[in-house]
Scaffold this motif. Structure first.
Motif, short mmCIF file in Angstrom:
data_model
loop_
_atom_site.label_atom_id
_atom_site.label_comp_id
_atom_site.label_asym_id
_atom_site.label_seq_id
_atom_site.Cartn_x
_atom_site.Cartn_y
_atom_site.Cartn_z
N GLY A 72 25.61 -35.31 66.14
CA GLY A 72 25.16 -35.06 67.50
C GLY A 72 25.72 -33.81 68.14
O GLY A 72 25.35 -33.50 69.29
N ASP A 73 26.56 -33.09 67.45
CA ASP A 73 27.13 -31.87 68.03
C ASP A 73 26.15 -30.72 67.79
O ASP A 73 26.38 -29.82 66.98
N ASP A 74 25.07 -30.76 68.53
CA ASP A 74 24.01 -29.77 68.34
C ASP A 74 24.49 -28.37 68.69
O ASP A 74 24.06 -27.39 68.08
N GLN A 127 26.42 -26.89 65.75
CA GLN A 127 25.50 -26.60 64.65
C GLN A 127 24.67 -25.36 64.93
O GLN A 127 24.49 -24.50 64.06
N ALA A 128 24.19 -25.24 66.17
CA ALA A 128 23.43 -24.04 66.54
C ALA A 128 24.30 -22.80 66.48
O ALA A 128 23.86 -21.72 66.04
N GLY A 154 24.71 -29.46 59.72
CA GLY A 154 24.37 -30.86 59.91
C GLY A 154 25.60 -31.70 60.13
O GLY A 154 26.73 -31.20 60.21
#
Length: 358
Positions: A210-212, A215-216, A227
């Motif tokens: 969930g740590d978008d 990751q971005a 991921g």
């Protein structure tokens, strides 16, 4: 001088005024411009590293200028820019020191743990463990705040990367892309991703589910894939480096590396590793740890900087807000690294060189 002092583990740092010290034999006195805030500092402040010399000033990603030198100091001049890392002294006589493995010294000194560090306006340092910082192009163009994370996140990342290299090199891999997995995408990983990509490696970044944002961020730095830590990457890893201090990451990292691959645990502290089936270690996979660093690590890293195009992402804090910086790091609210601006001139400046100001 002013310093943020740890008086008792588990309590906030306290801002104290102290006399500016004088350098003794072999020491240099630094006027500190910036000091990075490292997860190891959290382990010290939170009491997870259990033998600090109290009271102590934390901080071991120091960038400063030489104010004065003690007797016997050679190679440093007044106003020269230098860096001070975690390893602050060694005995020089134990079997490890004599064997060129001073990172394993039996009687070491550590900056910001057993000797005062960089959460201050001034500091003393053993000149043998100070490093002249490069000027010029490439990495030498980094200002003090952006250079500070390189003194630990960069150096420990570099040592971990070199150790991982035994899992991502070899004749059998000569005609293939070499794949490196990074578990935990903080200060060290955001530096190392840039190095690995520039050296032709494929980088896969693993973060908390969930740590978008992280990751971005990894993808913007050149990672090919990002991921969750329990996700299956698009290709088997030749090596993995675990930067997050989470022992539960060891089994998924072992599952992700190919036969003969290597998993490197890069932290000075890690939670317990859970039991795992021998099958994921079998087939000559290796599990190793990194302990501290050597002066040769620093020398080779800083020599490589001019050939690299590194950009450190930093959030700046005034010295008096060191507790806020530690809290943000603890809560995972940062991308890149937190850096304290330690000199009064820096704290009053409106120029933050493109960095976020907290």
């Amino acid at each position: 001088m002013r310093a943020m002092v740890l008086e008792r583990p588990g309590t906030p740092l306290v801002l104290r005024k102290r006399p500016v010290p004088r350098p003794g034999p072999g020491e240099v006195l630094l006027r500190i411009a910036a000091c990075g805030v490292c997860r190891t500092d959290l382990h010290v402040v939170d009491g997870e590293l259990t033998h600090p010399t109290l009271p102590v000033v934390p901080g071991h990603e120091i960038v400063g200028r030489v104010l004065a030198v003690g007797d016997g100091v050679a190679g440093f001049q007044t106003n020269q820019r230098v860096g001070v890392p975690w390893l602050g002294a060694t005995c020089g006589t134990c079997p490890y020191c004599r064997d060129g493995r001073e990172n394993l010294c039996d009687a070491p000194g550590f900056t910001g743990y057993t000797r005062d560090g960089g959460y201050a306006t001034h500091a003393l340092a053993d000149h043998r463990y100070c490093f002249a910082l490069p000027d010029g192009t490439g990495g030498g163009a980094l200002d003090d705040a952006h250079m500070a994370p390189l003194l630990c996140a960069g150096l420990i990342g570099w040592r971990s990367y070199r150790m991982a290299g035994e899992g991502i090199t070899g004749e059998e891999m000569a005609g293939e892309a070499r794949v490196l997995g990074l578990y935990g995408f903080g200060a060290a990983a955001h530096i190392l991703t840039q190095i690995a990509v520039q050296q032709g490696r494929r980088v896969f970044a693993f973060t908390r589910a969930g740590d978008d944002a992280s990751q971005a961020f990894a993808l913007t730095l050149g990672a090919e894939w990002a991921g969750a830590v329990d996700a299956t990457p698009p290709a088997a890893l030749d090596a993995a480096i675990i930067f997050a201090p989470v022992g539960a990451l060891v089994p998924p990292a072992l599952r992700a590396v190919r036969k003969g691959g290597r998993v490197v645990c890069a932290g000075i502290h890690m939670s317990d590793i859970p039991s795992f089936p021998y099958a994921i270690l079998w087939e000559e996979r290796q599990l190793v740890s990194v302990a501290n660093l050597t002066r040769e690590d620093a020398q080779s890293f800083f020599a490589a900087l001019p050939s690299l195009d590194l950009k450190t992402e930093v959030t700046l804090y005034p010295l008096a807000r060191a507790n806020a910086a530690l809290a943000d790091l603890r809560a995972g609210r940062l991308q890149g690294a937190a850096v304290l601006q330690c000199s009064p001139a820096d704290e009053k400046s409106n120029q933050v060189n493109g960095s976020r100001l907290a």
